[in-house]
Structure formats: C-alpha cells, structure tokens
Design a protein around this motif. Structure first.
Motif, PDB file in Angstrom:
ATOM      1  N   THR A 171       0.850  -1.182   0.000  1.00 45.44           N
ATOM      2  CA  THR A 171       0.000   0.000   0.000  1.00 45.44           C
ATOM      3  C   THR A 171       0.887   1.233   0.000  1.00 45.44           C
ATOM      4  OG1 THR A 171      -1.779  -1.128   1.200  1.00 45.44           O
ATOM      5  CG2 THR A 171      -1.785   1.273   1.237  1.00 45.44           C
ATOM      6  N   ARG A 195       1.588   5.061   0.506  1.00 51.67           N
ATOM      7  CA  ARG A 195       0.976   6.122   1.306  1.00 51.67           C
ATOM      8  C   ARG A 195       1.104   7.495   0.649  1.00 51.67           C
ATOM      9  NH1 ARG A 195       3.857   3.661   5.671  1.00 51.67           N
ATOM     10  NH2 ARG A 195       4.820   5.639   6.290  1.00 51.67           N
ATOM     11  N   ARG A 199      -4.270   4.434  -5.499  1.00 57.21           N
ATOM     12  CA  ARG A 199      -5.119   4.763  -4.345  1.00 57.21           C
ATOM     13  C   ARG A 199      -4.309   5.172  -3.112  1.00 57.21           C
ATOM     14  NH1 ARG A 199      -8.807   1.630  -7.159  1.00 57.21           N
ATOM     15  NH2 ARG A 199     -11.020   2.047  -6.720  1.00 57.21           N
ATOM     16  N   PRO A 217      -3.234   7.654  -0.160  1.00 55.83           N
ATOM     17  CA  PRO A 217      -3.948   8.733   0.540  1.00 55.83           C
ATOM     18  C   PRO A 217      -3.488  10.126   0.129  1.00 55.83           C
ATOM     19  CG  PRO A 217      -3.342   6.995   2.079  1.00 55.83           C
ATOM     20  CD  PRO A 217      -2.647   6.688   0.787  1.00 55.83           C
ATOM     21  N   LYS A 218      -2.200  10.282  -0.190  1.00 55.94           N
ATOM     22  CA  LYS A 218      -1.674  11.586  -0.600  1.00 55.94           C
ATOM     23  C   LYS A 218      -0.911  11.462  -1.907  1.00 55.94           C
ATOM     24  CE  LYS A 218      -1.299  13.745   3.976  1.00 55.94           C
ATOM     25  NZ  LYS A 218      -2.372  14.712   3.668  1.00 55.94           N
ATOM     26  N   ALA A 254      -9.898  12.188  -5.750  1.00 58.89           N
ATOM     27  CA  ALA A 254     -10.604  12.316  -4.472  1.00 58.89           C
ATOM     28  C   ALA A 254     -11.722  11.294  -4.335  1.00 58.89           C
ATOM     29  CB  ALA A 254     -11.157  13.729  -4.324  1.00 58.89           C
ATOM     30  N   ARG A 255     -12.334  10.912  -5.439  1.00 57.60           N
ATOM     31  CA  ARG A 255     -13.405   9.909  -5.393  1.00 57.60           C
ATOM     32  C   ARG A 255     -12.889   8.556  -4.932  1.00 57.60           C
ATOM     33  NH1 ARG A 255     -15.961  11.060 -11.402  1.00 57.60           N
ATOM     34  NH2 ARG A 255     -16.488  13.271 -11.088  1.00 57.60           N
ATOM     35  N   TYR A 256     -11.595   8.344  -5.075  1.00 57.04           N
ATOM     36  CA  TYR A 256     -10.997   7.054  -4.723  1.00 57.04           C
ATOM     37  C   TYR A 256     -10.058   7.175  -3.523  1.00 57.04           C
ATOM     38  CZ  TYR A 256     -12.947   5.644  -9.173  1.00 57.04           C
ATOM     39  OH  TYR A 256     -13.820   5.374 -10.211  1.00 57.04           O
ATOM     40  N   GLY A 257     -10.186   8.276  -2.782  1.00 58.50           N
ATOM     41  CA  GLY A 257      -9.469   8.408  -1.520  1.00 58.50           C
ATOM     42  C   GLY A 257      -8.112   9.059  -1.595  1.00 58.50           C
ATOM     43  N   THR A 258      -7.765   9.685  -2.723  1.00 54.26           N
ATOM     44  CA  THR A 258      -6.465  10.330  -2.861  1.00 54.26           C
ATOM     45  C   THR A 258      -6.601  11.842  -2.741  1.00 54.26           C
ATOM     46  OG1 THR A 258      -5.579   8.583  -4.292  1.00 54.26           O
ATOM     47  CG2 THR A 258      -4.488  10.726  -4.378  1.00 54.26           C
ATOM     48  N   GLU A 259      -5.876  12.413  -1.797  1.00 53.88           N
ATOM     49  CA  GLU A 259      -5.825  13.860  -1.646  1.00 53.88           C
ATOM     50  C   GLU A 259      -4.613  14.377  -2.415  1.00 53.88           C
ATOM     51  OE1 GLU A 259      -5.002  17.247   1.818  1.00 53.88           O
ATOM     52  OE2 GLU A 259      -5.419  15.161   2.380  1.00 53.88           O
ATOM     53  N   TYR A 260      -4.869  15.106  -3.481  1.00 51.73           N
ATOM     54  CA  TYR A 260      -3.794  15.613  -4.326  1.00 51.73           C
ATOM     55  C   TYR A 260      -3.467  17.056  -3.963  1.00 51.73           C
ATOM     56  CZ  TYR A 260      -1.263  17.401  -8.332  1.00 51.73           C
ATOM     57  OH  TYR A 260      -0.325  17.996  -9.125  1.00 51.73           O
TER      58      TYR A 260
END
Length: 218
Positions: A146, A148, A172, A174-175, A201-207
């Motif tokens: 995974t 991060r 996927r 988080p950042k 963002a729809r899939y949990g990634t904060e860009y």
C-alpha cells in the motif's frame, strides 16, 4: 521524512539528518538538490532524470553519494567516474536494499512507450520506507503493498491525461504530489491537476501541488 520538490522530476528526501535524492535531471536545480546527499537514486537514463555532469561531479568528491540506477546508467557513470565504481550500484526490479537510512524497494523494469520507433530503455520505480513511491517514467503500480504517498508524472511525451488519472486511481494512495511537470505551462498544469484532484478524491487520494523548492513532511 521531509520531501522537497524540485523542478520537473527531482525530489530530495531528508530524515534523521541524512539526505537521499531521486532523479536529479537537467531540468532541475541539481546542485542544490545534491548538496549533502548521501545517496542518489536514478530511475532511468534520460537527461531530464539524470544530469550526468552534475552527478559525476558529486561522485568525484571523496564524500560523494552512493548511486543506485539501472545497469546501463550505472555502467555509464562508472566510465565517467572510475574512482567511484564501488559506490555505484546497478538495480534490478523486485529488489530491496537500505541506503542513507531509507528502506528501498524497486519496481517496474522498463520505460513507458514513447513511439514504436523510439527504443524503450530500462526504468526503475522506487518505494521508500513503505511510504513514498517515485515511478520514474512509467505507470507501474507496485504489487503487494500500500503506497501512502504517490509522486504522479503529470505530463510527458509518453502519456495522456486519462492514463495519469487511471494511475492515481489504481494506486489509491492517501496523498499525492506532482512530478514530471516541466513541459506544462500554467494553463496546462491547472487542467491536468484539476482532473487528478477531482477524480482522485473519489478514490481516496488527496492531491496537492508542490512548487519548485517547496517542502512537506510525509
């Protein structure tokens, strides 16, 4: 760890007063990025990912960094700086090693296709401390782990925006922050980053965008 973004594909990582640099290419502020570096990771041989003269200059110093790169790059740098040969290491995909206090895993194997008439070169993606993933010039998704923090190649002669977005969705993380943005003007950057941020963002990634020289703790 502290991540500092430089122009285009180069990043500098600092942890416990130790420094590791990835892809100090000729679009980037290589002398600043390499200052005090204990190790350099190179994803592939293209000049925007390794400034041969700058890296060779660093290797000529007695306190110069260790270099980890695909075999072709390692061979080239050994010919440039024979005295640094023992500090230059060839990396294959699917390996693990420790350098400058960082745990490193390698992924991939080849550069993304630019055109059938342009030879494909070796490309290694690097995962550091089970956290930060720099894919180089590829959209290889690391298997069995995974990520991060993802570094996203935003624009290149070998990609289109749909592939960039699908890479972010597939990983996927988080950042995510951008790399490989040196060919985009401000208008193009806003368009591509808008797609990445909105759909990611729809899939949990904060860009988030990092300006050249900007740092963030990850």
């Amino acid at each position: 760890m502290k991540l500092t973004k430089y122009t285009h594909a180069c990043v500098r990582l600092e942890k416990d007063n130790r420094v590791l640099v990835i892809d100090p290419g000729n679009f980037s502020e290589t002398e600043e990025a390499l200052s005090g570096a204990e190790a350099v990771l190179v994803t592939h041989e293209h000049a925007d990912h390794i400034d041969v003269d700058a890296v060779a200059g660093a290797l000529r110093s007695d306190s110069g960094p260790a270099l980890y790169a695909p075999a072709g790059v390692a061979d080239r740098m050994r010919s440039e700086v024979p005295d640094a040969g023992e500090r230059i290491h060839a990396v294959e995909p699917g390996t693990s090693f420790q350098v400058a206090g960082f745990d490193v895993r390698s992924f991939g194997g080849q550069h993304a296709l630019i055109h059938p008439q342009i030879p494909v070169v070796a490309n290694i993606g690097y995962l550091l401390d089970e956290n930060l993933y720099h894919p180089g010039d590829s959209f290889i998704i690391p298997d069995g782990i995974t990520v991060r923090t993802l570094l996203v190649p935003l624009h290149a002669p070998w990609s289109k925006s749909a592939e960039v977005v699908d890479f972010v969705v597939g990983v996927r993380a988080p950042k995510a922050f951008q790399i490989h943005d040196g060919l985009l003007n401000d208008n193009g950057l806003k368009i591509v980053e808008g797609h990445v941020a909105r759909i990611g963002a729809r899939y949990g990634t904060e860009y988030a965008h990092l300006a050249a020289g900007e740092s963030v703790d990850i």
